[in-house]
Write an enzyme that holds these catalytic residues in place. Structure first.
Site, PDB file in Angstrom:
ATOM      1  N   ARG A   1       0.827  -1.223   0.000  1.00 19.76           N
ATOM      2  CA  ARG A   1       0.000   0.000   0.000  1.00 19.76           C
ATOM      3  C   ARG A   1       0.862   1.273   0.000  1.00 19.76           C
ATOM      4  O   ARG A   1       0.552   2.249   0.682  1.00 19.76           O
ATOM      5  CB  ARG A   1      -0.913   0.026   1.234  1.00 19.76           C
ATOM      6  CG  ARG A   1      -1.959  -1.042   1.268  1.00 19.76           C
ATOM      7  CD  ARG A   1      -2.959  -0.855   0.127  1.00 19.76           C
ATOM      8  NE  ARG A   1      -4.169  -1.605   0.363  1.00 19.76           N
ATOM      9  CZ  ARG A   1      -4.310  -2.889   0.052  1.00 19.76           C
ATOM     10  NH1 ARG A   1      -3.326  -3.548  -0.531  1.00 19.76           N
ATOM     11  NH2 ARG A   1      -5.436  -3.508   0.309  1.00 19.76           N
TER      12      ARG A   1
ATOM     13  N   SER B   1     -10.690  -0.541   3.555  1.00 19.05           N
ATOM     14  CA  SER B   1      -9.868  -0.710   4.759  1.00 19.05           C
ATOM     15  C   SER B   1      -9.471   0.653   5.309  1.00 19.05           C
ATOM     16  O   SER B   1      -8.877   1.451   4.580  1.00 19.05           O
ATOM     17  CB  SER B   1      -8.577  -1.466   4.444  1.00 19.05           C
ATOM     18  OG  SER B   1      -8.859  -2.677   3.813  1.00 19.05           O
TER      19      SER B   1
ATOM     20  N   GLU C   1      -4.765   3.569   6.618  1.00 20.90           N
ATOM     21  CA  GLU C   1      -4.454   3.431   5.198  1.00 20.90           C
ATOM     22  C   GLU C   1      -5.055   4.612   4.443  1.00 20.90           C
ATOM     23  O   GLU C   1      -4.548   5.068   3.418  1.00 20.90           O
ATOM     24  CB  GLU C   1      -5.060   2.123   4.674  1.00 20.90           C
ATOM     25  CG  GLU C   1      -4.561   1.740   3.306  1.00 20.90           C
ATOM     26  CD  GLU C   1      -5.570   0.997   2.477  1.00 20.90           C
ATOM     27  OE1 GLU C   1      -5.959   1.513   1.421  1.00 20.90           O
ATOM     28  OE2 GLU C   1      -5.977  -0.114   2.900  1.00 20.90           O
TER      29      GLU C   1
HETATM   30  N1  EPU Z   1     -10.386 -10.934  10.013  1.00 16.34           N
HETATM   31  C1  EPU Z   1     -11.098 -11.052  11.179  1.00 16.34           C
HETATM   32  N2  EPU Z   1     -12.128 -10.184  11.423  1.00 16.34           N
HETATM   33  C2  EPU Z   1     -12.485  -9.226  10.545  1.00 16.34           C
HETATM   34  C3  EPU Z   1     -11.762  -9.111   9.347  1.00 16.34           C
HETATM   35  C4  EPU Z   1     -10.696  -9.959   9.094  1.00 16.34           C
HETATM   36  O1  EPU Z   1     -10.825 -11.904  12.004  1.00 16.34           O
HETATM   37  O2  EPU Z   1     -13.428  -8.490  10.854  1.00 16.34           O
HETATM   38  C5  EPU Z   1      -9.262 -11.871   9.741  1.00 16.34           C
HETATM   39  C6  EPU Z   1      -9.686 -13.231   9.247  1.00 16.34           C
HETATM   40  O3  EPU Z   1      -8.835 -14.162   9.857  1.00 16.34           O
HETATM   41  C7  EPU Z   1      -9.378 -13.215   7.766  1.00 16.34           C
HETATM   42  C8  EPU Z   1      -8.192 -12.284   7.726  1.00 16.34           C
HETATM   43  O4  EPU Z   1      -8.424 -11.335   8.754  1.00 16.34           O
HETATM   44  O5  EPU Z   1      -9.034 -14.480   7.313  1.00 16.34           O
HETATM   45  C9  EPU Z   1      -8.035 -11.571   6.405  1.00 16.34           C
HETATM   46  O6  EPU Z   1      -9.229 -10.885   6.083  1.00 16.34           O
HETATM   47  P1  EPU Z   1      -9.560 -10.429   4.600  1.00 16.34           P
HETATM   48  O7  EPU Z   1      -9.391 -11.562   3.660  1.00 16.34           O
HETATM   49  O8  EPU Z   1     -10.875  -9.738   4.592  1.00 16.34           O
HETATM   50  O9  EPU Z   1      -8.388  -9.423   4.255  1.00 16.34           O
HETATM   51  P2  EPU Z   1      -7.738  -8.209   5.057  1.00 16.34           P
HETATM   52  O10 EPU Z   1      -6.318  -8.510   5.315  1.00 16.34           O
HETATM   53  O11 EPU Z   1      -8.593  -7.820   6.214  1.00 16.34           O
HETATM   54  C10 EPU Z   1      -6.872  -7.041   2.882  1.00 16.34           C
HETATM   55  C11 EPU Z   1      -6.953  -5.698   2.237  1.00 16.34           C
HETATM   56  C12 EPU Z   1      -8.295  -5.498   1.547  1.00 16.34           C
HETATM   57  C13 EPU Z   1      -8.484  -6.602   0.533  1.00 16.34           C
HETATM   58  C14 EPU Z   1      -8.399  -7.953   1.253  1.00 16.34           C
HETATM   59  C15 EPU Z   1      -8.512  -9.123   0.320  1.00 16.34           C
HETATM   60  C16 EPU Z   1      -5.503  -4.268   3.557  1.00 16.34           C
HETATM   61  C17 EPU Z   1      -5.409  -3.114   4.488  1.00 16.34           C
HETATM   62  N3  EPU Z   1      -6.726  -4.651   3.203  1.00 16.34           N
HETATM   63  O12 EPU Z   1      -7.816  -7.046   3.948  1.00 16.34           O
HETATM   64  O13 EPU Z   1      -8.240  -4.260   0.852  1.00 16.34           O
HETATM   65  O14 EPU Z   1      -9.709  -6.476  -0.156  1.00 16.34           O
HETATM   66  O15 EPU Z   1      -7.122  -8.051   1.933  1.00 16.34           O
HETATM   67  O16 EPU Z   1      -7.309  -9.317  -0.326  1.00 16.34           O
HETATM   68  O17 EPU Z   1      -4.462  -4.804   3.150  1.00 16.34           O
HETATM   69  C18 EPU Z   1      -8.794  -1.948   0.889  1.00 16.34           C
HETATM   70  O18 EPU Z   1      -7.602  -1.729   0.777  1.00 16.34           O
HETATM   71  O19 EPU Z   1      -9.648  -1.010   0.944  1.00 16.34           O
HETATM   72  C19 EPU Z   1      -9.249  -3.325   0.986  1.00 16.34           C
HETATM   73  C20 EPU Z   1     -10.526  -3.631   1.206  1.00 16.34           C
END
Ligand code: EPU
Length: 337
Positions: free
Chosen positions: A164, A238, A333
Site C-alpha cells: 500500500r 480498509s 491506510e
Molecule cells: N479478520 C477477522 N475479522 C475481521 C476481518 C478480518 O478476524 O473483521 C481476519 C480473518 O482471519 C481473515 C483475515 O483477517 O481471514 C483476512 O481478512 P480479509 O481476507 O478480509 O483481508 P484483510 O487482510 O482484512 C486485505 C486488504 C483489503 C483486501 C483484502 C482481500 C488491507 C489493508 N486490506 O484485507 O483491501 O480487499 O485483503 O485481499 O491490506 C482496501 O484496501 O480497501 C481493501 C478492502
C-alpha cells in the site's frame, strides 16, 4: 476549464463527508492540465488530486485546490502471442479497466476486481487484494511535474512500490500528477488462486477456473458479501493497514493468542488488522453517526451525517484499544486531510 470556489465535496468522497474546498477544478485532458499548472489558484495553493475519492477522509474544509481527474481512454499498445501491453488514462474507473481486460481474456488484474477508485490511484498505493498486487503487472507510470509541467515516465522500479505504498506517497508526495499507467498482461492462463478466502470460495462452489472472468466473478462475490457498498453506506474500504511484525514478536503474540492469524510475505509477517480490531470488541459497534462494519472490522463506516472528526475520534479509540491489548500500532491506510 472552470475553477469553482467554495465547492462542496460530499459527493466526491466515498465516506460522504460534507466538507468544502476553497477552489475546485475538473481536468479532462493533458492540455487542460498544462493550462492549470500556470494558474495562480493552482501555483499558490495546497493541492489535492482526486480520483474516485475512495481513500480519503476530510476532517475539515480544505483551504486549497482540489483537482478532479477526468482523463479518459484505454488502448492496447502492442501484443504478441503471450502478452499484451495496455495503457489507460488515470481518470478511468479502475474496475472498468479490469472489465476491459477480463472480457478479452487477459490475465493479471482479475484478482483486483471491484477495487473502488481510479486507475491513477492504483500505483499511488500499489493496490492489492486476493493475492495480487498492481506491482506484478505494472510497466510504467506517466506523470507531469506539477511545478514545471514537464512529463516524466517512471518505470516500475522507480515507483518504489511496497505494501500500500509508493514513491508518490513519500518523497514525491504532491509533486507529480499521474496521467496514465501501462500494464503488461498475459494471454496464457496463469491463474492466481493462492489467497485462502478465494480458494475456499472456488472449492465450495465447485468452480473450475478456465478464464480470468471466473476469478473476477468470485472476487466480486466475496467483496460484495463482506465490504459495504459506499453508495449505500459511506466508507473507504480498509481504514487501517495490516500490521507487520518480526518473527520473534509474532511468536510471542501467538504464545498468548494461539488463534491469531498471520500471513508471511517477503520474509515478514502480516497480522490482519481486522482480526485485532474484532478481538477488541469493535466489530459491528456504532458510536453516534459512525461505526465499525459488522462483516469486516477493518472498515469504518458513516451511518449518515458523520463528520470527519467523528471518524478520526473512533479511529483513535480503536488504535488505543489495539495498542493496549496487543502492543501493536495500527496505522491508517486512508489519507486524512
Ligand atoms: N479478520 C477477522 N475479522 C475481521 C476481518 C478480518 O478476524 O473483521 C481476519 C480473518 O482471519 C481473515 C483475515 O483477517 O481471514 C483476512 O481478512 P480479509 O481476507 O478480509 O483481508 P484483510 O487482510 O482484512 C486485505 C486488504 C483489503 C483486501 C483484502 C482481500 C488491507 C489493508 N486490506 O484485507 O483491501 O480487499 O485483503 O485481499 O491490506 C482496501 O484496501 O480497501 C481493501 C478492502
Amino acid at each position: 476549464m472552470k475553477i469553482e470556489k467554495n465547492y462542496n465535496l460530499s459527493k466526491l468522497n466515498t465516506f460522504g463527508i460534507s466538507a468544502r474546498a476553497k477552489f475546485f477544478v475538473e481536468i479532462h485532458s493533458e492540455d487542460e492540465l498544462q493550462e492549470l499548472f500556470v494558474l495562480s489558484e493552482f501555483k499558490n495553493n495546497q493541492k489535492i488530486f482526486l480520483g474516485g475519492g475512495s481513500n480519503i477522509l476530510f476532517t475539515e474544509d480544505f483551504n486549497g485546490i482540489i483537482v478532479l481527474n477526468k482523463l479518459k481512454g484505454m488502448e492496447i499498445l502492442n501484443e504478441d502471442a503471450e502478452s499484451i501491453v495496455i495503457r489507460s488514462m488515470s481518470g478511468e474507473n479502475w474496475h472498468d479497466l479490469v472489465v476491459f481486460t477480463v472480457r478479452r481474456g487477459y490475465w493479471g488484474i482479475e484478482n483486483l476486481s471491484l477495487i473502488p477508485g481510479t486507475v491513477g490511484a492504483a500505483p499511488m498505493q500499489n493496490i492489492g487484494a486476493y493475492g495480487a498486487e498492481l506491482k506484478n503487472v505494472l510497466e510504467n507510470v506517466e506523470t507531469f511535474d506539477t511545478a514545471t509541467g514537464i512529463k516524466r515516465i517512471f518505470s516500475r522500479e522507480e515507483c518504489k512500490l511496497g505494501y500500500r505504498d509508493s514513491i508518490f506517497k513519500n518523497e514525491l508526495k504532491d509533486k507529480y500528477f499521474i496521467s496514465a499507467i501501462t500494464l503488461k498482461l498475459s494471454k496464457i492462463g496463469e491463474k492466481n488462486t493462492s489467497y485462502k478466502a478465494l480458494q475456499e470460495h472456488l472449492e465450495k462452489n465447485k468452480i473450475e477456473v478456465k478464464n480470468p472472468k471466473d476469478i473476477s466473478d468470485a472476487v466480486i462475490f466475496i467483496r460484495q458479501s463482506k465490504l459495504p457498498d459506499p453508495k449505500v453506506i459511506g466508507n473507504a474500504g480498509s481504514f487501517f493497514k495490516n500490521v507487520f511484525v518480526k518473527k520473534e514478536q509474532l511468536q510471542k503474540l501467538r504464545a498468548d493468542y494461539p488463534d491469531m492469524p498471520y500471513f508471511e510475505e517477503d520474509g515478514v509477517n502480516k497480522i490482519p488488522a481486522g482480526w485485532l480490531i474484532e478481538q477488541c470488541g469493535w466489530k459491528g459497534r456504532r458510536v453516534g453517526n459512525v461505526g465499525v462494519h459488522d462483516k469486516q472490522a477493518l472498515v469504518l463506516v458513516n451511518h449518515g451525517g458523520a463528520t470527519g472528526t467523528e471518524l478520526v475520534k473512533l479511529a483513535k479509540k480503536i488504535i488505543i484499544s489495539v495498542k493496549e491489548k496487543f502492543g501493536l500500532e495500527l496505522v491508517p491506510e486512508v489519507n486524512l486531510i
